[in-house]
Design a protein around this motif. Structure first.
Motif, PDB file in Angstrom:
ATOM      1  N   SER A 163      31.074  37.697  10.080  1.00  0.00           N
ATOM      2  CA  SER A 163      31.396  37.128   8.769  1.00  0.00           C
ATOM      3  C   SER A 163      30.449  37.678   7.714  1.00  0.00           C
ATOM      4  O   SER A 163      30.849  38.138   6.674  1.00  0.00           O
ATOM      5  N   ARG A 164      29.157  37.578   8.019  1.00  0.00           N
ATOM      6  CA  ARG A 164      28.125  38.068   7.105  1.00  0.00           C
ATOM      7  C   ARG A 164      27.080  38.821   7.900  1.00  0.00           C
ATOM      8  O   ARG A 164      26.832  38.521   9.058  1.00  0.00           O
ATOM      9  N   LEU A 165      26.458  39.752   7.238  1.00  0.00           N
ATOM     10  CA  LEU A 165      25.414  40.555   7.844  1.00  0.00           C
ATOM     11  C   LEU A 165      24.137  40.337   7.049  1.00  0.00           C
ATOM     12  O   LEU A 165      24.147  40.447   5.828  1.00  0.00           O
ATOM     13  N   HIS A 166      23.069  39.999   7.720  1.00  0.00           N
ATOM     14  CA  HIS A 166      21.768  39.800   7.084  1.00  0.00           C
ATOM     15  C   HIS A 166      20.923  41.026   7.400  1.00  0.00           C
ATOM     16  O   HIS A 166      20.724  41.340   8.565  1.00  0.00           O
ATOM     17  N   ILE A 167      20.459  41.711   6.371  1.00  0.00           N
ATOM     18  CA  ILE A 167      19.686  42.932   6.568  1.00  0.00           C
ATOM     19  C   ILE A 167      18.261  42.706   6.076  1.00  0.00           C
ATOM     20  O   ILE A 167      18.042  42.288   4.937  1.00  0.00           O
ATOM     21  N   GLU A 168      17.308  42.952   6.957  1.00  0.00           N
ATOM     22  CA  GLU A 168      15.889  42.812   6.637  1.00  0.00           C
ATOM     23  C   GLU A 168      15.169  44.084   7.054  1.00  0.00           C
ATOM     24  O   GLU A 168      15.440  44.627   8.124  1.00  0.00           O
ATOM     25  N   ALA A 169      14.251  44.539   6.231  1.00  0.00           N
ATOM     26  CA  ALA A 169      13.439  45.700   6.576  1.00  0.00           C
ATOM     27  C   ALA A 169      12.108  45.208   7.140  1.00  0.00           C
ATOM     28  O   ALA A 169      11.412  44.416   6.496  1.00  0.00           O
ATOM     29  N   ALA A 170      11.780  45.627   8.333  1.00  0.00           N
ATOM     30  CA  ALA A 170      10.526  45.231   8.961  1.00  0.00           C
ATOM     31  C   ALA A 170       9.359  45.903   8.249  1.00  0.00           C
ATOM     32  O   ALA A 170       9.509  46.968   7.649  1.00  0.00           O
TER      33      ALA A 170
ATOM     34  N   ALA B  53      20.731  30.099  11.485  1.00  0.00           N
ATOM     35  CA  ALA B  53      21.343  28.936  10.825  1.00  0.00           C
ATOM     36  C   ALA B  53      22.631  29.337  10.114  1.00  0.00           C
ATOM     37  O   ALA B  53      23.636  28.624  10.179  1.00  0.00           O
ATOM     38  N   CYS B  54      22.619  30.477   9.452  1.00  0.00           N
ATOM     39  CA  CYS B  54      23.827  30.971   8.787  1.00  0.00           C
ATOM     40  C   CYS B  54      24.912  31.274   9.816  1.00  0.00           C
ATOM     41  O   CYS B  54      26.093  31.045   9.573  1.00  0.00           O
ATOM     42  N   CYS B  55      24.517  31.787  10.966  1.00  0.00           N
ATOM     43  CA  CYS B  55      25.480  32.094  12.019  1.00  0.00           C
ATOM     44  C   CYS B  55      26.169  30.819  12.485  1.00  0.00           C
ATOM     45  O   CYS B  55      27.382  30.798  12.667  1.00  0.00           O
TER      46      CYS B  55
ATOM     47  N   LEU C 195      25.241  31.749  20.924  1.00  0.00           N
ATOM     48  CA  LEU C 195      25.447  32.839  21.874  1.00  0.00           C
ATOM     49  C   LEU C 195      26.054  34.071  21.213  1.00  0.00           C
ATOM     50  O   LEU C 195      25.842  35.196  21.656  1.00  0.00           O
ATOM     51  N   SER C 196      26.798  33.889  20.135  1.00  0.00           N
ATOM     52  CA  SER C 196      27.442  35.028  19.462  1.00  0.00           C
ATOM     53  C   SER C 196      26.518  35.736  18.473  1.00  0.00           C
ATOM     54  O   SER C 196      26.878  36.771  17.929  1.00  0.00           O
ATOM     55  N   PHE C 197      25.337  35.210  18.243  1.00  0.00           N
ATOM     56  CA  PHE C 197      24.383  35.817  17.317  1.00  0.00           C
ATOM     57  C   PHE C 197      23.773  37.064  17.938  1.00  0.00           C
ATOM     58  O   PHE C 197      23.392  37.065  19.100  1.00  0.00           O
ATOM     59  N   ARG C 198      23.699  38.131  17.157  1.00  0.00           N
ATOM     60  CA  ARG C 198      23.124  39.389  17.636  1.00  0.00           C
ATOM     61  C   ARG C 198      22.134  39.935  16.604  1.00  0.00           C
ATOM     62  O   ARG C 198      22.252  39.667  15.416  1.00  0.00           O
TER      63      ARG C 198
END
Length: 146
Positions: free
Chosen positions: A23-30, A63-65, A121-124
């Motif tokens: 649904s949504r993609l969260h992108i973070e730069a380490a 939480a968003c997932c 379980l579906s969170f990756r």
């Protein structure tokens, strides 16, 4: 894990894969300053002079997932770009075990005065890793790479 030289499209591939399956993609730069508080959560100063609980990168995305699964029946995923720029073993700490699907139903992520967040379980997590500048970056433990 997408692994390759700079400019080879690792992040773009992760974004396309994520957008095609979530649904949504969260992108973070380490980055090298990431701590357990940045990834999992902790406290942050509040305007009243005290402290308030704050979710980290992982707990926000999890939480968003959960809400996306309830609302849209599709999960959210997290992309951590340039994963080896952070000391992931230290930043994830004991939460590392919850990345394994076999352990997700055992417990939740706990942060800030016992607040907790489950990991569906579906969170990756999709990660990108630059292979060219490894000498200047953190190495990932074998278990984390697996």
């Amino acid at each position: 894990m997408l692994y390759g030289p700079p400019g080879s499209g690792k992040t773009r591939i992760a974004e396309r894969l994520g957008h095609g399956m979530t649904s949504r993609l969260h992108i973070e730069a380490a980055n090298a300053e990431w701590t357990y508080q940045d990834v999992v959560g902790g406290y942050t100063p509040s305007s009243d002079g005290g402290f308030k609980p704050k979710r980290g990168v992982l707990t926000k995305a999890a939480a968003c997932c959960e809400s996306s699964l309830e609302e849209h029946n599709h999960p959210d995923w997290l992309v951590i770009d340039e994963l080896n720029r952070a000391n992931m073993d230290e930043a994830f700490g004991d939460v590392f075990t919850l990345l394994d699907l076999d352990h997700r139903s055992d417990s939740d992520i706990t942060y800030a005065d016992g607040r907790s967040q489950s990991v569906p379980l579906s969170f990756r997590i999709l990660g990108t890793m630059n292979k060219e500048d490894q000498a200047q970056l953190f190495s990932l433990g074998y278990a984390f790479r697996r």
